[in-house]
Structure formats: C-alpha cells, structure tokens
Design an enzyme around this catalytic site. Structure first.
Site, PDB file in Angstrom:
ATOM      1  CE  LYS A 179      -2.253   2.670   3.345  1.00 29.11           C
ATOM      2  NZ  LYS A 179      -1.942   3.911   2.555  1.00 29.11           N
ATOM      3  CD  GLU A 234       0.271   9.035  16.228  1.00 32.32           C
ATOM      4  OE1 GLU A 234       0.935   9.000  15.816  1.00 32.32           O
ATOM      5  OE2 GLU A 234      -0.530   8.462  16.590  1.00 32.32           O
ATOM      6  CD  GLU A 253      14.280   0.342   8.326  1.00 32.62           C
ATOM      7  OE1 GLU A 253      14.917   1.352   9.041  1.00 32.62           O
ATOM      8  OE2 GLU A 253      14.900  -0.544   7.829  1.00 32.62           O
ATOM      9  CB  CYS A 287      13.484   8.915   8.120  1.00 33.71           C
ATOM     10  SG  CYS A 287      13.978   7.639   7.374  1.00 33.71           S
ATOM     11  CD  GLU A 384      10.685  12.009  12.130  1.00 28.91           C
ATOM     12  OE1 GLU A 384       9.567  11.027  12.417  1.00 28.91           O
ATOM     13  OE2 GLU A 384      11.195  11.219  10.663  1.00 28.91           O
TER      14      GLU A 384
HETATM   15  P1  NAP Z   1       2.384   7.162   8.902  1.00 30.88           P
HETATM   16  O1  NAP Z   1       0.764   7.835   8.782  1.00 30.88           O
HETATM   17  O2  NAP Z   1       3.086   6.270  10.132  1.00 30.88           O
HETATM   18  O3  NAP Z   1       2.223   6.539   7.005  1.00 30.88           O
HETATM   19  C1  NAP Z   1       2.699   5.763   6.637  1.00 30.88           C
HETATM   20  C2  NAP Z   1       2.298   4.687   6.131  1.00 30.88           C
HETATM   21  O4  NAP Z   1       0.822   3.609   6.949  1.00 30.88           O
HETATM   22  C3  NAP Z   1       1.040   5.429   5.184  1.00 30.88           C
HETATM   23  O5  NAP Z   1       0.711   4.114   3.683  1.00 30.88           O
HETATM   24  C4  NAP Z   1      -0.322   5.230   5.960  1.00 30.88           C
HETATM   25  O6  NAP Z   1      -0.969   5.680   5.053  1.00 30.88           O
HETATM   26  C5  NAP Z   1      -0.265   3.679   6.785  1.00 30.88           C
HETATM   27  N1  NAP Z   1      -1.659   3.616   7.717  1.00 30.88           N
HETATM   28  C6  NAP Z   1      -1.665   4.794   8.897  1.00 30.88           C
HETATM   29  N2  NAP Z   1      -2.463   4.131   9.672  1.00 30.88           N
HETATM   30  C7  NAP Z   1      -1.709   2.923   9.732  1.00 30.88           C
HETATM   31  C8  NAP Z   1      -2.784   1.887  10.467  1.00 30.88           C
HETATM   32  N3  NAP Z   1      -3.055   1.919  11.652  1.00 30.88           N
HETATM   33  N4  NAP Z   1      -1.911   0.234   9.742  1.00 30.88           N
HETATM   34  C9  NAP Z   1      -0.943   0.302   8.985  1.00 30.88           C
HETATM   35  N5  NAP Z   1      -0.944   1.173   7.972  1.00 30.88           N
HETATM   36  C10 NAP Z   1      -1.202   2.365   8.739  1.00 30.88           C
HETATM   37  O7  NAP Z   1       3.308   8.176   8.514  1.00 30.88           O
HETATM   38  P2  NAP Z   1       3.632   9.364   7.573  1.00 30.88           P
HETATM   39  O8  NAP Z   1       3.631  10.422   8.138  1.00 30.88           O
HETATM   40  O9  NAP Z   1       3.446   9.398   6.266  1.00 30.88           O
HETATM   41  O10 NAP Z   1       5.637   9.657   7.076  1.00 30.88           O
HETATM   42  C11 NAP Z   1       6.883   9.638   7.749  1.00 30.88           C
HETATM   43  C12 NAP Z   1       7.317   8.969   8.881  1.00 30.88           C
HETATM   44  O11 NAP Z   1       7.938   7.719   8.310  1.00 30.88           O
HETATM   45  C13 NAP Z   1       8.409  10.160   9.062  1.00 30.88           C
HETATM   46  O12 NAP Z   1       7.903   9.203  11.087  1.00 30.88           O
HETATM   47  C14 NAP Z   1       9.510   9.645   9.100  1.00 30.88           C
HETATM   48  O13 NAP Z   1      10.234   9.778   9.975  1.00 30.88           O
HETATM   49  C15 NAP Z   1       8.910   8.099   8.585  1.00 30.88           C
HETATM   50  N6  NAP Z   1      10.289   7.483   7.980  1.00 30.88           N
HETATM   51  C16 NAP Z   1      11.082   6.248   8.492  1.00 30.88           C
HETATM   52  C17 NAP Z   1      11.846   5.900   7.212  1.00 30.88           C
HETATM   53  C18 NAP Z   1      12.511   4.809   7.936  1.00 30.88           C
HETATM   54  O14 NAP Z   1      12.971   4.458   6.423  1.00 30.88           O
HETATM   55  N7  NAP Z   1      13.051   4.945   9.212  1.00 30.88           N
HETATM   56  C19 NAP Z   1      11.719   6.397   5.815  1.00 30.88           C
HETATM   57  C20 NAP Z   1      10.789   6.912   5.589  1.00 30.88           C
HETATM   58  C21 NAP Z   1       9.975   7.666   6.066  1.00 30.88           C
HETATM   59  P3  NAP Z   1      -2.508   7.413   5.051  1.00 30.88           P
HETATM   60  O15 NAP Z   1      -0.575   7.944   4.769  1.00 30.88           O
HETATM   61  O16 NAP Z   1      -2.241   6.657   3.273  1.00 30.88           O
HETATM   62  O17 NAP Z   1      -3.210   7.222   5.851  1.00 30.88           O
END
Ligand code: NAP
Ligand code: MG
Length: 481
Positions: A179, A234, A253, A287, A384
């Site tokens: 997804k 989270e 990650e 990230c 962050e």
């Molecule tokens: P997010 O809200 O956690 O979303 C990530 C993905 O998970 C999206 O596809 C989201 O869907 C989905 N999602 C949301 N709630 C979920 C649930 N309860 N169960 C399963 N999937 C769910 O993160 P974001 O704010 O979009 O992304 C930014 C974060 O990613 C930052 O904290 C960044 O540091 C981290 N990141 C980490 C790395 C690494 O390699 N460590 C790399 C890149 C980014 P929708 O967004 O479509 O609603």
C-alpha cells in the site's frame, strides 16, 4: 541575487488517467470500496481519483499473492526470478523521466531530486537485489522465503520506499501486497504497469491504494506472513501491538531526529553544504534528516552566518522547474504539523529565522527555517518536525556532542564534520545511530544497510542485511539437522 528564467520539465511525458483501480492478480480492477483524490501539492490541482481498497479488496489481493507464491514464484529458480528483477530495473531506467516527472507532480519534490536521486536509486535497488536472487545460499540467512509480504509505505519517497520493500522481497521468493501512502499513490500505480510490461507473473506484486484503514487491513490479515512498514513511530508501535502473538515476521523503519555535528576543525563551507542537504533536501521530509545541528561553540557564529547566506540562495517553487531546490510540502495536513511545532518553538523561546522569499499563493509551502537558542528539553529538539526546519544547539567538547546527539528516543542517523579521521571513528563508535555519515550526509547505496536503533525501528533495508527480513533464517542449532 540571480534571477533565473523558469526551466520547467515538460509534463507531456506522463499520462495521468482520470481514475485508477487496484492492481490485483496482474490486472487493474475496480475494487468494491470507495475512492479518494490525489492532488498536486504545489498547485492543489486534483490529479486523479484513486480506488480505496476495502477489507474485502485486501483479502482478494492477499489471495492472489498466496496463489502466485505457491504455484509460481516460490517454485521458480533464483536465476529465473532474477531475470524479472533485471527486466524491471531496466524498464525503470528506460521510463526514468516519466517516473521522475510523475513523482514530482504527485509528491511536490523538486525534479532535480526525483530525476537524479530517487529514480536512479530505485533502479539500482532492483539491479542489486536481482543479483542476490540466485545467490541466497551465500546470504547467511538461508534461502527459504517467508510467503506473502504485506508492505505499507509513506509519502516522502514513494517510489524509493516501494523499491526498498519490493526488490528484496521478490529476490527472496516472496510475493507482495503493497500500500502506497494516500497522498502519493501514482508512481506505485505506474510501477504496476511496469510489472505488466515486464510480464511479471500475475499476483507476484499487488498494489492496493487507500488510507490508514487499508494499511491496517493488510498488516492484520491472517494470511500475511511478513509485515514491512515504513512510517511514523506512532503507527509503527500500533502495528507492533497488532501483530504481537502472531507468527508474522515484522520490520519497522520509523522516525528520526538526527544530529549533524560540526567540529571547529571542519571545512566550514562543505559542512554548510552538508547541513543544507541534511535538512532541506526533499523539504526535510526525510526520516534521517539532520534536523538537529550540533555546532561547536567556537565556530557557531561563523557557521550560522554562512548557513544563512547559503540558505538565502535556495530557490523555492515549481517542483518541475529544473532550478528548484526546495519544492512543496506534501500535504495541507503535513504543513499544519510543521506550522504547529514551529509555533511551539517560538513559544518555548527559541529564535526563528527564515528565508525571505515570496511563496506561491496556491499549494502547500513552508520556507527553509532555522531555530537558534534551542535547548535539549525543547519539543523542537526532541520531536520530528518532518519539514524544512532546523534546530541549532551548541557544544564545547566531543563528549558533550555525543551526549547531546544521543539524548533522543530515536537513533536512525547522524553526521560528523571534522578534519580528524580518528575523531570520526571514535564518534561513530559512540553515536547510537544506524548510519553515521562523516563529512557528507544523505548518501544512499543499495549495497549499504539502513535502519535504526531505539524508537527508529528494527530491521535493516539494503545490502546483504536487507535479505534477512524476507528469509526464514535457519536456527543455528538445527540448521544442518
Ligand atoms: P504514517 O502516518 O505512519 O503513514 C505511513 C503509512 O502507514 C501510510 O501508508 C499510512 O497510510 C499507513 N497507515 C496509517 N495508519 C495505519 C495503521 N493503523 N495501520 C497500518 N498502516 C497505517 O507516516 P507518515 O507521516 O505518512 O510518514 C512519515 C514518517 O515516516 C516519518 O515519521 C518518517 O520518519 C518515517 N519514515 C521512516 C523511514 C525509515 O526508513 N526509517 C523512511 C521514510 C519515512 P496513509 O498515509 O495513506 O493514511
Ligand atoms: Mg499527491
């Protein structure tokens, strides 16, 4: 300051359809859920209507992946699987301009980044793991795939995160249901077309679009053997709780709050370039962004002065313009989060300085910003921001730098700027971060493992280590039994 004539990349190369279905079992299907819109964050233009996968759609996708796994993919030799991966890698290169333009339109990132960083690393990742497919017995992690992998990725590097997930999974003989994020589904759907073009057997890759609920349906599906998630800490914690007690293998990650540490003997101009790259690359939606600058007190004034001068030359605006350094914030929601946390910085007494520039009237924009006078207890130093905002702290001794750098719940990356090789080594040993860059920042290579400590998650992506997440590692005792 120089004035630049606009040099926009043509959009004519991409064919954005008015609506998209789900990619299940090698075909685009309507699904029985509802749909959502994806927008261009630089203009707020609605780009397309995209199907939102329901639980039943996710179930179809998992069934297709299971069939493809048992009947075709896990039975195929590694050398045969490699051929498909090489083919996908070559098509990505051939269609590189199309992928880069589409990524910039849907995500808001500058074309020079999508063209010169994202897409080349995506292709390199497929080439690299294609090379492993027939050599798994030398991996050290066995050569037995896990089965069906459920993969959920964020919006900051839509295609790159897809490559990090899909390439090793397929190389090891797993099939996938992936997804993409709600705000950036289009390059994943173009990748689905590339799978068709490469004649990948139906069901090996399934792309289901949707929001958090669709992600939840994937990770909690009982027939998914492996969960791979990149996103916020989270949601990562919620996923870890959801799969606890099942025999699903999980890699997470998550977020970061990297320290970029500048010593007084560092080459200052290079360090300034590294600071700018560390926090303003991809609008700071990274990230491993170097979002906490730790600068040695004796050079702090000089570094800050040169940093501000350099920041004033950054060009913000149309992501498709080849001159653009800083593009649009990915969504209105993310812009709100950046604004809110920056206001907390003001309220906590830090001093804000931002680049003076005219922001476009449409779309989501935030100017490159630094906060000085930040202390470790401030929320802007701990949380962050995931935007173009840098917190500046100072230190006097290497030990103080290490202590401040490690004083965070995260541990994804760090940067060290110094002229002394011995200091680089001793800092790298003492910093609790998955990656430590020395006199550079944000360097990525498919051969090098990437991942975090502490709340930044567990598991590694990239390199030989990245195979472990997708193989049944034989237990040492029973390995030869
Ligand atoms: P997010 O809200 O956690 O979303 C990530 C993905 O998970 C999206 O596809 C989201 O869907 C989905 N999602 C949301 N709630 C979920 C649930 N309860 N169960 C399963 N999937 C769910 O993160 P974001 O704010 O979009 O992304 C930014 C974060 O990613 C930052 O904290 C960044 O540091 C981290 N990141 C980490 C790395 C690494 O390699 N460590 C790399 C890149 C980014 P929708 O967004 O479509 O609603
Ligand atoms: Mg979008």
């Amino acid at each position: 300051m120089f004035e630049y004539a606009p040099a926009p990349e043509s959009r004519a190369i991409v064919d954005i359809k008015p609506s998209y279905g789900l990619f299940i079992n090698g075909e685009f299907v309507d699904g029985n859920g509802t749909s959502f819109k994806t927008v261009n964050p630089a203009t707020e233009e609605v780009l397309a209507e995209v199907a939102e996968a329901s639980d039943a759609d996710v179930d179809e996708a998992v069934k297709a992946a299971r069939r493809a796994y048992t009947r075709v993919w896990s039975r195929m030799s590694g050398a045969e699987r490699a051929k498909y991966l090489y083919r996908i890698a070559r098509i990505i290169q051939e269609r590189g301009r199309e992928l880069a333009v589409l990524e910039s339109i849907d995500n808001g990132k500058p074309i020079k980044e999508s063209r010169d960083v994202d897409v080349p690393i995506v292709a390199a990742h497929f080439f690299y793991y294609a090379g492993w497919a027939d050599k798994l017995k030398y991996s050290g992690y066995g050569e037995t795939p896990l089965g069906v992998a459920g993969q959920v990725i964020p919006w900051n590097f839509p295609l790159l995160m897809l490559a990090w997930k899909i390439a090793p999974a397929l190389a090891c003989g797993n099939t996938v249901v992936l997804k993409p994020a709600e705000t950036t589904p289009l390059t994943a759907l173009l990748f689905a077309e590339i799978c068709q073009q490469a004649d990948l057997p139906p069901g090996v890759v399934n792309i289901v679009t949707g929001a958090g609920e669709t992600g939840r349906a994937i990770v909690s599906h009982p027939d998914v053997d492996k969960v791979a998630f990149t996103g916020s800490t989270e949601v990562g914690k919620a996923i870890a709780r959801a799969v606890a007690g099942s025999d699903k293998k999980v890699t997470l990650e998550l977020g970061g709050k990297a320290a970029n540490i500048v010593f007084d003997d560092a080459p200052i101009d290079q360090a300034v370039e590294g600071i700018v790259d560390g926090i303003f690359f991809n609008q700071g939606h990274v990230c491993c962004a170097g979002s906490r600058l730790l600068v040695q007190e004796s050079v702090a004034d000089e570094v800050l002065e040169r940093l501000k001068r350099r920041m004033s030359t950054l060009r913000m605006g149309d992501p498709l313009d080849k001159n653009t350094d800083v593009g649009a914030i990915n969504s209105g929601e993310q812009l709100m989060r950046i604004r809110e946390l920056s206001e907390v910085g003001d309220a906590e007494g830090a001093e804000r300085w931002e680049v003076a520039c005219d922001l476009p009237t449409k779309g989501y924009w935030f100017p490159p910003t630094i906060f000085t006078g930040v202390s470790q207890a401030h929320r802007i130093a701990r949380e962050e921001i995931f935007g173009p905002v840098l917190s500046v702290l100072t230190f006097r001794t290497p030990s103080e730098a290490v202590e401040k750098a490690n004083n965070t719940p995260f541990g994804l990356s760090a940067g060290v700027w110094t002229d002394k090789g011995s200091r680089i080594l001793s800092m790298a040993n003492r910093l609790r971060a998955g990656v430590v860059w020395a006199n550079t920042f944000n360097k990525f290579d498919p051969t090098s493992p990437f991942g975090g400590y502490k709340e930044s998650g567990y598991g590694r992506e990239g390199g030989r280590h990245g195979l472990e997440a997708y193989l049944k590692t034989p237990s040492l005792k029973g390995a030869d039994a």
